[in-house]
Design a protein around this motif. Structure first.
Motif, PDB file in Angstrom:
ATOM      1  N   ASP A 516      38.897  30.217  53.771  1.00  0.00           N
ATOM      2  CA  ASP A 516      38.235  29.232  52.917  1.00  0.00           C
ATOM      3  C   ASP A 516      38.826  29.235  51.512  1.00  0.00           C
ATOM      4  O   ASP A 516      38.966  28.183  50.878  1.00  0.00           O
ATOM      5  N   GLY A 554      37.296  24.243  53.096  1.00  0.00           N
ATOM      6  CA  GLY A 554      36.941  25.494  52.424  1.00  0.00           C
ATOM      7  C   GLY A 554      36.405  25.262  51.025  1.00  0.00           C
ATOM      8  O   GLY A 554      35.752  24.252  50.745  1.00  0.00           O
ATOM      9  N   ARG A 555      36.697  26.201  50.140  1.00  0.00           N
ATOM     10  CA  ARG A 555      36.138  26.160  48.787  1.00  0.00           C
ATOM     11  C   ARG A 555      36.464  24.860  48.048  1.00  0.00           C
ATOM     12  O   ARG A 555      35.636  24.328  47.312  1.00  0.00           O
ATOM     13  N   GLY A 560      33.493  24.722  54.582  1.00  0.00           N
ATOM     14  CA  GLY A 560      34.508  25.261  55.463  1.00  0.00           C
ATOM     15  C   GLY A 560      33.791  26.146  56.458  1.00  0.00           C
ATOM     16  O   GLY A 560      32.790  25.730  57.062  1.00  0.00           O
ATOM     17  N   TRP A 561      34.275  27.351  56.626  1.00  0.00           N
ATOM     18  CA  TRP A 561      33.514  28.307  57.444  1.00  0.00           C
ATOM     19  C   TRP A 561      32.150  28.568  56.800  1.00  0.00           C
ATOM     20  O   TRP A 561      31.175  28.854  57.475  1.00  0.00           O
ATOM     21  N   PRO A 570      29.532  31.908  48.702  1.00  0.00           N
ATOM     22  CA  PRO A 570      29.511  31.455  50.097  1.00  0.00           C
ATOM     23  C   PRO A 570      28.150  31.656  50.758  1.00  0.00           C
ATOM     24  O   PRO A 570      27.514  32.703  50.590  1.00  0.00           O
TER      25      PRO A 570
END
Length: 649
Positions: A516, A554-555, A560-561, A570
């Motif tokens: 990410d 991602g970020r 993202g994950w 996160p």
């Protein structure tokens, strides 16, 4: 000849250690110092100056002795004897005084440093603590929490800071020996300071102490020695010096026999063994004064800044003037950051900027000795760049590619003289990361390889030689255990469970967090590139592809994950977790739960099996190459030695 000599300068005895390359406190040095002590005690000079020949004061113990029984005289007893001498001893410090060298300086009654000297207790980096009084004497000389900072973090301090802390009595102006003799003459006329070992320990509020130690040990990530160093400092405050010295020594000896110290000593020597090739023995590198960098993105800017900070001239080339200006701004930002943090002086900052230029014309590379392309990871784009370089650069210029995965042999074959082409795989951020994978294609000339190694030394990088394959050493292993992590998702784990297991193992972050952070689109592009050659029977997990197809990278996209809010922290992504469970069901996989140990057993086993394949194919020459790469590229915990070391330890 003895490695320790004594000469009289007037009524001052000058004891000199000359044990190249770093005056390590070997048995011969210890015996020589004991003989010098006995001789000076018999002769009774006004004072004694202890100084070292060469580039450094004593830079530590002789680590090669640690796997053998210690030979007398032992360092603790020697230092106790120096501290009990009837005449003042002045340690004259230049270069570095580290570990046993710092402890030797502490046993002297006075210390003077050259302005460029550094001093510290880095034993924690070898899984140890000081073993000859460092944790006992230092908190009796300077503020105990500052003493703990040196011993727990292992980071040395500059001469200026050492003076401010009270660790140095003076800084030398001009000749170090002359200044040390002047201090020795002054010391001979003054009352002797009370020996540190017999001084009363200072009082420190327990709550304040514990808060400071918690902060200092917060980044230990499973390594024992920082916590042991903090405990030894506490012993020094709670007991008299002699008792604390015995406790320190017992703790040191126990740690010396520990698996963590064995692993850290292994990686210490491994990092000094890699980056050598029989092909370059006696081969002079090509000239290296000015380099070119193609591409001004994050990687190109980092490479350029690294070269500028090392004193090289840099010509950056981008696709147009706007991109060149943006690339130049990134480089200037890195250099400005180094200036603001005090890492470089105003003069060095100005000189670096004067050696730098950014343009959109390849013709500006006419005088470059070596050019590194850092453009998009696409073979057709790389070949276009090399075709332009072949036209613009002088025939003897080295042409390097920073590719992470692509076939360097194919890139080399695209130019008329493939012997001038080599792979230089930097890791991001390139001005910070130490590792440099030098990828050696089939046709490369010996002096080109020598030039690449010389560049690594100039940039203060840690070079590892790799053969040509998809991903070389670092990314080939990472791709392998990334696949295994994907299998774990389908088999029953969730991203946060895999990441937590990796962090508990000692890695700085988990694999899904790292993806990410880097951007999921990067891996997606690589997977699409390899899709045509992927074996039909290979198990393929397309969960990450589905995430990318939805535009979540991602970020940088906030999803993202994991999910990322305004603070960037996160959070578990329920949509991704539902997708994972659905994919398992679609493939008929019965999900199971995994412990952190089971997760790491699979990931570590994958690293080791891929490492074994890399060795058998000759992509890496030794297990040390692989372990050094994993430690320095991906933060594999140093105190575990590396995946290949763990396999045989």
């Amino acid at each position: 000849m003895s490695v320790v000599t004594t000469k009289m300068q007037g009524d001052i005895a000058v004891v000199t250690i000359d044990n190249p390359p770093v005056n390590a406190a070997s048995q011969a040095v210890r015996q020589g110092l004991l003989d010098a002590l006995r001789a000076t005690e018999a002769r009774q000079p006004a004072a004694v100056v202890l100084i070292c020949a060469g580039r450094s004061f004593v830079a530590g113990a002789d680590i090669r002795e640690f796997d053998k029984p210690f030979l007398e005289p032992m360092l603790p007893e020697l230092l106790n004897a120096i501290e009990a001498a009837t005449r003042p001893w002045v340690a004259a410090i230049h270069g570095t005084a580290l570990g046993g060298g710092c402890e030797l300086a502490l046993a002297c009654s006075h210390r003077i440093g050259a302005p460029t000297a550094k001093i510290g207790l880095p034993e924690v980096n070898l899984g140890l603590i000081p073993g000859a009084g460092g944790t006992v004497r230092l908190p009796r000389l300077i503020d105990p929490i500052e003493a703990a900072r040196l011993a727990v973090t292992g980071k040395p301090v500059s001469a200026t800071e050492a003076l401010e802390l009270g660790l140095f009595d003076r800084l030398a102006e001009g000749d170090l020996l002359a200044a040390a003799i002047a201090l020795a003459k002054d010391a001979a006329t003054q009352p002797r300071p009370e020996p540190l070992l017999t001084r009363a320990a200072p009082k420190v509020d327990r709550t304040t102490w514990e808060a400071a130690m918690a902060k200092l040990t917060a980044k230990a990530r499973g390594q024992d020695s920082p916590h042991e160093a903090a405990a030894a400092l506490r012993d020094a405050l709670d007991h008299d010096g002699v008792t604390a010295l015995g406790l320190e020594r017992a703790r040191f000896m126990r740690l010396k026999a520990s698996p963590q110290s064995a692993a850290l000593r292994y990686i210490f020597f491994a990092e000094r063994a890699v980056g050598k090739s029989p092909r370059t023995k006696g081969v002079a590198p090509r000239p290296l004064a000015r380099i070119g960098v193609i591409g001004g993105g994050t990687m190109g800017a980092g490479i350029a800044a690294s070269a500028l900070l090392a004193g090289l001239g840099v010509q950056m080339v981008e696709r147009d003037t706007d991109a060149a200006s943006a690339g130049a701004a990134r480089v200037e930002g890195i250099l400005g950051g180094a200036l603001n943090r005090g890492l470089i002086s105003e003069a060095k900052h100005a000189a670096a900027l004067a050696r730098f230029d950014a343009a959109s014309d390849y013709a500006t590379l006419a005088d470059a000795d070596l050019v590194i392309e850092a453009v998009f990871e696409d073979m057709a784009v790389k070949k276009q760049v090399f075709a332009a370089l072949e036209q613009a650069c002088k025939p003897e210029a080295v042409l390097a590619t920073n590719t992470s995965y692509l076939d360097v042999n194919e890139i080399a074959a695209s130019v008329t003289d493939p012997s001038r082409v080599i792979g230089l795989h930097f890791f991001s951020p390139a001005h910070i990361m130490k590792l440099l994978e030098i990828v050696v294609p089939e046709a490369v000339a010996d002096d080109v390889l020598a030039t690449a190694l010389h560049l690594a030394k100039t940039l203060r990088k840690l070079p590892v030689l790799a053969g040509v394959c998809d991903g070389f050493i670092a990314n080939r292993i990472m791709s392998s255990y990334r696949r295994e992590a994907d299998y774990l998702l389908e088999d029953g784990a969730l991203p946060h469970e895999v990441d937590a297991a990796m962090r508990a193992f000692g890695l700085p972050m988990g694999l899904f967090e790292m993806q990410d952070l880097a951007g999921l689109d990067i891996g997606w592009a690589a997977r699409k590139r390899r899709a045509a050659t992927r074996p039909a029977n290979e198990r393929y997990v397309d969960i990450a592809d589905h995430i990318c197809e939805a535009g979540h990278f991602g970020r940088k996209t906030g999803r993202g994950w994991y999910l990322y809010g305004p603070e960037g922290t996160p959070e578990r992504n329920p949509d991704v977790e539902a997708l994972i469970v659905a994919e398992s069901a679609r493939k008929g996989i019965t999900r199971q739960s995994f412990t952190a140990e089971q997760i790491m057993t699979r990931i570590l086993g994958c690293m080791q099996s891929e490492g074994a394949a890399i060795l058998s194919e000759g992509i890496a020459a030794s297990r040390e190459d692989i372990d050094v790469t994993m430690v320095n590229a991906f933060g594999f915990p140093r105190w575990r030695g590396g995946p290949m070391f763990m396999q045989t330890a």
